[in-house]
Design a protein around this motif. Structure first.
Motif, short mmCIF file in Angstrom:
data_model
loop_
_atom_site.label_atom_id
_atom_site.label_comp_id
_atom_site.label_asym_id
_atom_site.label_seq_id
_atom_site.Cartn_x
_atom_site.Cartn_y
_atom_site.Cartn_z
N ALA A 168 -0.13 -57.24 -36.15
CA ALA A 168 -0.27 -57.21 -34.69
C ALA A 168 -0.17 -58.61 -34.11
O ALA A 168 -0.60 -59.59 -34.72
N LYS A 169 0.42 -58.69 -32.93
CA LYS A 169 0.55 -59.98 -32.27
C LYS A 169 -0.81 -60.46 -31.79
O LYS A 169 -1.67 -59.69 -31.42
N ALA A 170 -0.99 -61.77 -31.81
CA ALA A 170 -2.26 -62.37 -31.39
C ALA A 170 -2.53 -62.04 -29.92
O ALA A 170 -1.61 -61.94 -29.10
N LYS A 171 -3.82 -61.88 -29.59
CA LYS A 171 -4.24 -61.61 -28.22
C LYS A 171 -5.11 -62.75 -27.71
O LYS A 171 -6.07 -63.15 -28.36
N PHE A 172 -4.75 -63.28 -26.55
CA PHE A 172 -5.56 -64.25 -25.83
C PHE A 172 -6.09 -63.54 -24.58
O PHE A 172 -5.31 -63.02 -23.78
N VAL A 173 -7.40 -63.51 -24.39
CA VAL A 173 -7.99 -62.87 -23.22
C VAL A 173 -8.59 -63.94 -22.32
O VAL A 173 -9.40 -64.76 -22.76
N LEU A 174 -8.20 -63.91 -21.05
CA LEU A 174 -8.72 -64.84 -20.05
C LEU A 174 -9.79 -64.11 -19.24
O LEU A 174 -9.48 -63.20 -18.46
N PHE A 175 -11.05 -64.49 -19.44
CA PHE A 175 -12.20 -63.78 -18.87
C PHE A 175 -12.91 -64.70 -17.88
O PHE A 175 -13.35 -65.80 -18.25
N GLY A 176 -12.99 -64.27 -16.64
CA GLY A 176 -13.63 -65.14 -15.66
C GLY A 176 -13.62 -64.53 -14.27
O GLY A 176 -13.49 -63.31 -14.09
N TRP A 183 -23.03 -60.30 -13.82
CA TRP A 183 -22.24 -59.08 -13.76
C TRP A 183 -21.29 -58.99 -14.95
O TRP A 183 -20.98 -57.90 -15.43
N ALA A 184 -20.84 -60.14 -15.45
CA ALA A 184 -19.92 -60.14 -16.59
C ALA A 184 -20.56 -59.53 -17.83
O ALA A 184 -19.87 -58.91 -18.65
N LEU A 185 -21.87 -59.70 -17.97
CA LEU A 185 -22.55 -59.15 -19.15
C LEU A 185 -22.37 -57.64 -19.25
O LEU A 185 -22.24 -57.10 -20.35
N ARG A 237 -17.11 -53.03 -22.52
CA ARG A 237 -15.91 -52.35 -22.02
C ARG A 237 -14.65 -53.17 -22.30
O ARG A 237 -13.62 -52.64 -22.71
N ILE A 238 -14.75 -54.47 -22.06
CA ILE A 238 -13.57 -55.34 -22.22
C ILE A 238 -13.41 -55.79 -23.67
O ILE A 238 -12.29 -55.92 -24.17
N PHE A 239 -14.54 -55.99 -24.34
CA PHE A 239 -14.52 -56.51 -25.71
C PHE A 239 -15.33 -55.60 -26.63
O PHE A 239 -16.41 -55.98 -27.11
N PRO A 240 -14.86 -54.38 -26.90
CA PRO A 240 -15.61 -53.48 -27.78
C PRO A 240 -15.69 -54.04 -29.20
O PRO A 240 -14.71 -54.57 -29.73
N ARG A 293 -25.13 -65.50 -24.24
CA ARG A 293 -25.01 -64.09 -24.65
C ARG A 293 -23.55 -63.66 -24.71
O ARG A 293 -23.14 -62.91 -25.61
N ILE A 294 -22.76 -64.13 -23.76
CA ILE A 294 -21.33 -63.81 -23.76
C ILE A 294 -20.66 -64.38 -25.01
O ILE A 294 -19.92 -63.68 -25.71
N VAL A 295 -20.93 -65.64 -25.30
CA VAL A 295 -20.32 -66.28 -26.46
C VAL A 295 -20.76 -65.59 -27.75
O VAL A 295 -19.95 -65.36 -28.65
N SER A 296 -22.04 -65.24 -27.84
CA SER A 296 -22.54 -64.57 -29.03
C SER A 296 -21.82 -63.24 -29.24
O SER A 296 -21.44 -62.89 -30.38
N HIS A 297 -21.63 -62.49 -28.18
CA HIS A 297 -20.93 -61.20 -28.29
C HIS A 297 -19.49 -61.42 -28.76
O HIS A 297 -19.00 -60.70 -29.65
N LEU A 298 -18.83 -62.40 -28.18
CA LEU A 298 -17.42 -62.64 -28.51
C LEU A 298 -17.27 -63.12 -29.95
O LEU A 298 -16.34 -62.71 -30.66
N LYS A 299 -18.18 -63.96 -30.40
CA LYS A 299 -18.12 -64.42 -31.78
C LYS A 299 -18.33 -63.27 -32.76
O LYS A 299 -17.82 -63.31 -33.89
N GLY A 300 -19.06 -62.24 -32.33
CA GLY A 300 -19.31 -61.10 -33.19
C GLY A 300 -18.14 -60.15 -33.32
O GLY A 300 -18.18 -59.23 -34.14
N LEU A 301 -17.08 -60.37 -32.54
CA LEU A 301 -15.92 -59.48 -32.61
C LEU A 301 -15.17 -59.64 -33.92
O LEU A 301 -14.71 -58.67 -34.51
#
Length: 245
Positions: free
Chosen positions: A2-10, A50-52, A57-60, A102-110
């Motif tokens: 699969a091609k790499a995915k870059f997600v811009l979240f903000g 609100w991002a939390l 939804r965005i990063f299952p 908390r956001i970074v911790s969730h993303l690192k857990g992906l």
């Protein structure tokens, strides 16, 4: 593969990153054409609180193809003054830092391969914000419209420092946009179009700083594989081979 995915979240500065006039997200998509899918998840007006609610939804966590890169660019709305027009967007400083963690911790857990880059809120040109507010309010309320700024550069600086502290504690790279912009004596007019959002030049700075980080963490464009062979490598007698492993 699969091609790499870059997600811009903000927030809106991310949402506007694909504007035709030099958006930093569009520039990234151009740089990584056929190397990575650039996925826009910019949400105008949103803050870190609100991002939390959107993380799952965005990063299952069960995604089969998690992103290899996520940029996290919140803070401009969190730093809105709590007693002014944009008070609904305000998030207290300590909570903002905790939300980023908390956001970074969730993303690192992906995935172990998911890399996170934080971006500080930009500086605020109060005169630019006042001029923009004057334009909007007079169009609606007339010359008696209130012109108090809903953001200040001092407050933005405090949130930028909190963002830097969160990045240091989480050991993730950061683009200190607040400081970088103000290194130029004409930053107000050069980088900001309304005292907050970015001009084409401001977008270019974000793009160039992000590319520096990507190069340093192993995600340089030249290091990523093409999705399919170059046209010059296609066998005209058996073109179907491009779809074979």
């Amino acid at each position: 593969m699969a091609k790499a995915k870059f997600v811009l979240f903000g927030d809106s500065i991310t949402q506007q990153s694909f504007l035709p006039a030099g958006g930093w997200g569009a520039a990234l998509a151009d740089r990584y054409a056929r190397k990575a899918d650039i996925i826009l998840r910019g949400l105008s007006g949103y803050n870190s609180r609100w991002a939390l609610f959107l993380l799952d939804r965005i990063f299952p966590t069960a995604a089969l193809n998690p992103p290899v890169l996520v940029t996290v660019f919140f803070g401009a709305n969190d730093a809105a003054l709590p007693d002014r027009k944009s008070k609904a967007q305000h998030v207290p400083l300590s909570e903002y830092k905790e939300n980023l963690q908390r956001i970074v911790s969730h993303l690192k857990g992906l995935s172990p391969s998911t890399r996170v880059v934080l971006i500080t809120p930009p500086p605020i040109d109060v005169r630019g914000r006042q001029a923009y507010a004057r334009y909007l309010r007079r169009a609606t309320y007339g010359d008696s419209a209130e012109e108090l700024p809903e953001r200040t550069n001092e407050a933005a600086g405090e949130y930028a420092q909190a963002c830097k502290a969160a990045a240091k504690e989480a050991e993730v790279p950061i683009i200190d946009l607040y400081s970088i912009f103000q290194q130029n004596p004409n930053w107000q007019e050069l980088y900001l179009c309304d005292g907050l959002h970015l001009t084409a030049e401001g977008n270019t700075v974000v793009f160039e700083e992000l590319v520096k980080i990507l190069n340093s963490i192993g995600l340089a464009e030249e290091n990523l594989p093409l999705d399919f062979p170059l046209y010059s490598d296609v066998d005209p007698l058996d073109p179907e081979k491009i779809c074979r492993p």
